[in-house]
Write an enzyme that holds these catalytic residues in place. Structure first.
Site, PDB file in Angstrom:
ATOM      1  N   CYS A   2     -40.573  25.122 -42.972  1.00 56.67           N
ATOM      2  CA  CYS A   2     -41.984  25.069 -43.335  1.00 56.67           C
ATOM      3  C   CYS A   2     -42.801  24.579 -42.154  1.00 56.67           C
ATOM      4  O   CYS A   2     -42.304  23.847 -41.308  1.00 56.67           O
ATOM      5  CB  CYS A   2     -42.286  24.146 -44.521  1.00 56.67           C
ATOM      6  SG  CYS A   2     -41.314  24.481 -45.975  1.00 56.67           S
ATOM      7  N   TRP A  75     -40.954  27.855 -46.463  1.00 59.55           N
ATOM      8  CA  TRP A  75     -39.608  28.452 -46.592  1.00 59.55           C
ATOM      9  C   TRP A  75     -38.987  27.704 -47.761  1.00 59.55           C
ATOM     10  O   TRP A  75     -38.675  26.521 -47.665  1.00 59.55           O
ATOM     11  CB  TRP A  75     -38.807  28.247 -45.313  1.00 59.55           C
ATOM     12  CG  TRP A  75     -37.505  28.973 -45.310  1.00 59.55           C
ATOM     13  CD1 TRP A  75     -37.280  30.257 -44.889  1.00 59.55           C
ATOM     14  CD2 TRP A  75     -36.226  28.476 -45.737  1.00 59.55           C
ATOM     15  NE1 TRP A  75     -35.949  30.585 -45.040  1.00 59.55           N
ATOM     16  CE2 TRP A  75     -35.276  29.510 -45.559  1.00 59.55           C
ATOM     17  CE3 TRP A  75     -35.779  27.267 -46.260  1.00 59.55           C
ATOM     18  CZ2 TRP A  75     -33.919  29.374 -45.868  1.00 59.55           C
ATOM     19  CZ3 TRP A  75     -34.426  27.125 -46.580  1.00 59.55           C
ATOM     20  CH2 TRP A  75     -33.519  28.169 -46.379  1.00 59.55           C
ATOM     21  N   GLY A 102     -39.967  19.343 -45.252  1.00 58.84           N
ATOM     22  CA  GLY A 102     -38.786  18.486 -45.391  1.00 58.84           C
ATOM     23  C   GLY A 102     -38.235  18.591 -46.800  1.00 58.84           C
ATOM     24  O   GLY A 102     -38.574  19.523 -47.543  1.00 58.84           O
ATOM     25  N   HIS A 511      -4.594  41.869 -36.885  1.00 55.84           N
ATOM     26  CA  HIS A 511      -4.045  41.041 -37.961  1.00 55.84           C
ATOM     27  C   HIS A 511      -4.829  41.188 -39.256  1.00 55.84           C
ATOM     28  O   HIS A 511      -4.784  40.298 -40.109  1.00 55.84           O
ATOM     29  CB  HIS A 511      -4.006  39.578 -37.509  1.00 55.84           C
ATOM     30  CG  HIS A 511      -3.126  39.375 -36.319  1.00 55.84           C
ATOM     31  ND1 HIS A 511      -1.765  39.544 -36.360  1.00 55.84           N
ATOM     32  CD2 HIS A 511      -3.418  39.070 -35.025  1.00 55.84           C
ATOM     33  CE1 HIS A 511      -1.245  39.328 -35.166  1.00 55.84           C
ATOM     34  NE2 HIS A 511      -2.241  39.053 -34.329  1.00 55.84           N
TER      35      HIS A 511
END
Ligand code: G6P
Length: 615
Positions: A2, A75, A102, A511
């Site tokens: 953010c 965000w 935060g 593999h």
């Protein structure tokens, strides 16, 4: 993550806020919002799901007056991206507005306690509890906004950078920081506030970086006041002069920041190298390392912590340091390291490698290692960010602001600094000869020109991208120094084109992964002339024998792989340890052009953010 912005002064706040949000959009772009106090003391809050342009559209017919305001680009962590969960959040009475970057860890406990006091919550966010808590404290303690913020910061647990305004006092913003960045720009009778300096630079180059636990009281035409967490002592303000220029933050004629940043690499690496290799090409000078010479000479182990692209650069750093300094190096994902109860011995060196200098996990890993007695060293790009301000020492990569979410020039800057560091430590320890240092240092100086040569093949790579745009899966193979390059190439493709890609050590493919190979799954193989060249050639044969298509990145003039692979991209010859700096370029371009062909949002891919300041 953010981004937050604030303004108080004489200008129309909205214009500063919107421009600032555009600059910070790289930190998150699922919703955004602004809050302004208008002249009669009205608080206008506008929020919108989506990018900042959606907010602008929404606010276009609204009252956007007022010379004080705060804004946010989000965000999502708590609560889906929608108009309600978007910031700014408002207190119950409508008096206080707040933006937050935060995460508040104890928000459920606080929410419950406030609900019992009659507070109603409208959003699903952790942030809303902070604004309600501030109002609750103001009402109960009959105190100022500043006192309430100071008290609230004692009760919340977690990371925050907040900016708060009170409708009843349009001449003040209160801001506070704990583990999330906050910068205050000082203008003439006006102040700017932001998560980083990019929204500020066009108005002033004088900034104050807030420290953890500090609370700022920002009032126009008055001196900036910064207090410690107890709100008692006024802290001394340290003004920093920004070196950044506004041109660095523009696209400069390129369609995307990512393309600009790819093409900038000859210059950014010149800047990164500048002054760090002596004129005679015989020595490297990195003051952060030289000042701590005895630590680097005596250490038994180096741990590098990083995330994402920086973690890939760290893997190359491990090869470099082990080869030239003979010091064992462990590379850890910062997010794993911090919760693994790691063994850290006195005398260990921990390098925190981060473009932004703000990645929460990397910062926490650094703090943990510091507590356990390691000497910590930061290698970052963003000047004044949290990591360079935390450790006792470090160095910058100096590649300028990186805006595209997919990291490009920071990666090559990080590898270049790690190469110079390995040479310097090796020379100090006597584990590398002067001739080798001179040879590699001379090659480091050639890198910008060689990258320029590779960039001149961009049209060829653009054509190649057309052939592979509709592949659903890709395999990236490399060995030695270029195994991390394969990981990085695959990450670039995944993050901006949304095509599934896997990076793999070429020999390990047999593999298991080889079972995936068929006509529809192209392999990008880094097959440059290094000490495992013949082995990589075998790996290409194994892919071809199973009908796979091969795009090979080869050393100029290679005819063997040319006759075997379906497509080749040449890179010039250079010291083996520096080859990742050259192979990175076609991998970046290939991912870029494929993403453009697919119509992706290259600079702001879905679900991502550039600065990951949450866990
Ligand atoms: C985010 C970015 C990546 C970056 C990573 C680490 O995921 O999108 O590009 O590599 O964070 O960031 P840092 O700033 O610590 O290098």
């Amino acid at each position: 993550m953010c981004g937050i912005v604030g303004y108080i002064g004489k200008r129309r706040a909205y214009d500063v806020l919107i421009q600032g949000l555009h600059r910070l959009e790289y930190r998150g772009y699922d919703s955004s919002g602004v809050a302004m106090i208008t002249d009669p003391g009205e608080l206008n809050i506008y929020k919108s799901k989506g990018k900042v342009s959606a907010l602008e559209h929404f606010a276009s017919n609204k009252d956007i007056s007022g010379t004080i305001g705060i804004a946010h680009t989000r965000w999502a962590t708590h609560g889906e991206p929608n108009d309600i969960n978007a910031h700014p959040h408002c207190s119950q009475s409508g008096r206080i507005a707040l933006v937050h970057n935060g995460t508040i860890e104890n928000y459920t406990v606080l929410k419950e306690a406030l609900s019992q006091q009659g507070f109603n919550f409208v959003s699903q966010t952790d942030t809303e509890v902070v604004v309600q808590l501030i109002e609750y404290i103001m009402d109960n303690n009959h105190c100022t906004l500043f006192e309430a913020v100071a008290e609230a910061t004692k009760r919340v647990v977690g990371a925050y950078a907040i900016a708060v305004i009170d409708r009843q006092n349009p001449r003040q913003i209160v801001a506070a920081r704990q583990s999330s960045p906050l910068v205050i720009g000082i203008g003439e009778g006006e102040y700017f506030l932001a998560s980083d300096a990019t929204p500020i630079i066009e108005y002033t180059n004088k900034v104050v970086y807030l420290n953890d636990g500090e609370i700022a009281v920002i009032e126009p035409d008055k001196e900036l006041k910064v207090y410690d967490s107890n709100a008692i002592g006024k802290n001394k303000i340290e003004i920093t002069e920004l070196q950044m220029s506004i041109e660095q933050l523009e696209k400069g004629g390129y369609p995307h920041f990512m393309l600009k940043e790819i093409f900038e690499q000859p210059r950014t690496l010149s800047d990164c190298i500048s002054g760090r290799i002596t004129a005679d090409g015989k020595r490297v000078v990195l003051s952060g390392v030289i000042e701590n010479r005895s630590k680097f000479l005596n250490t038994n182990r180096i741990i590098i912590v990083a995330c994402g692209t920086s973690w890939h650069a760290a893997l190359i750093g491990k090869h470099l340091i082990e080869e030239y300094c003979r010091i064992p190096v462990v590379v850890e994902y910062a997010s794993e390291f911090r919760y693994s109860n790691p063994v850290v011995n006195q005398g260990d060196i921990l390098i925190a490698l981060s473009q932004s200098g703000e990645t929460a996990d990397t910062l926490a890993a650094l703090e943990l290692a510091k507590q356990r007695g390691a000497f910590v060293f930061g290698i970052c790009n963003v000047i004044g960010s949290s990591i360079p301000r935390a450790p006792p020492s470090g160095c910058y990569i100096h590649v300028g602001p990186e805006i595209g979410v997919a990291s490009t020039k920071a990666f090559t800057g990080q590898v270049t600094v790690l190469a110079m560091m390995a040479l310097l430590i090796g020379q100090m320890k006597g584990t590398v000869t002067d001739q080798t240092v001179e040879k590699i240092a001379t090659d480091i100086r050639r890198i910008p020109t060689l990258i320029q040569d590779i960039l001149s093949q961009s049209e060829k790579i653009e054509d190649l991208a057309k052939i592979f745009t509709y592949a659903h899966n890709f395999l990236y193979l490399g060995r030695g120094y270029n195994y991390p390059s394969a990981l990085e190439g695959a990450l670039k493709l995944k993050e901006i084109s949304y095509i599934h890609a896997e990076g793999y050590p070429a020999a390990e493919m047999k593999h298991g992964t080889i079972a995936l190979i068929d006509n529809d799954m192209p392999s990008v193989v880094i097959a440059i002339k290094d000490n495992v060249y013949d082995k990589t050639v075998n790996n290409i044969q194994q892919v071809k024998a199973r009908g796979g298509k091969v795009v090979a990145i080869v050393t100029e003039g290679d005819t063997v792989v040319r006759n075997m692979a379906d497509y080749v991209i040449e890179v010039p010859e250079i010291s083996e340890c520096l080859t990742p700096l050259l192979t990175a370029i076609p991998l970046q371009l290939l991912a870029y052009y494929i993403a453009v062909n697919k119509g992706r949002d290259v600079d702001q891919p879905r679900n991502l953010a550039k600065s990951v300041t949450v866990e």
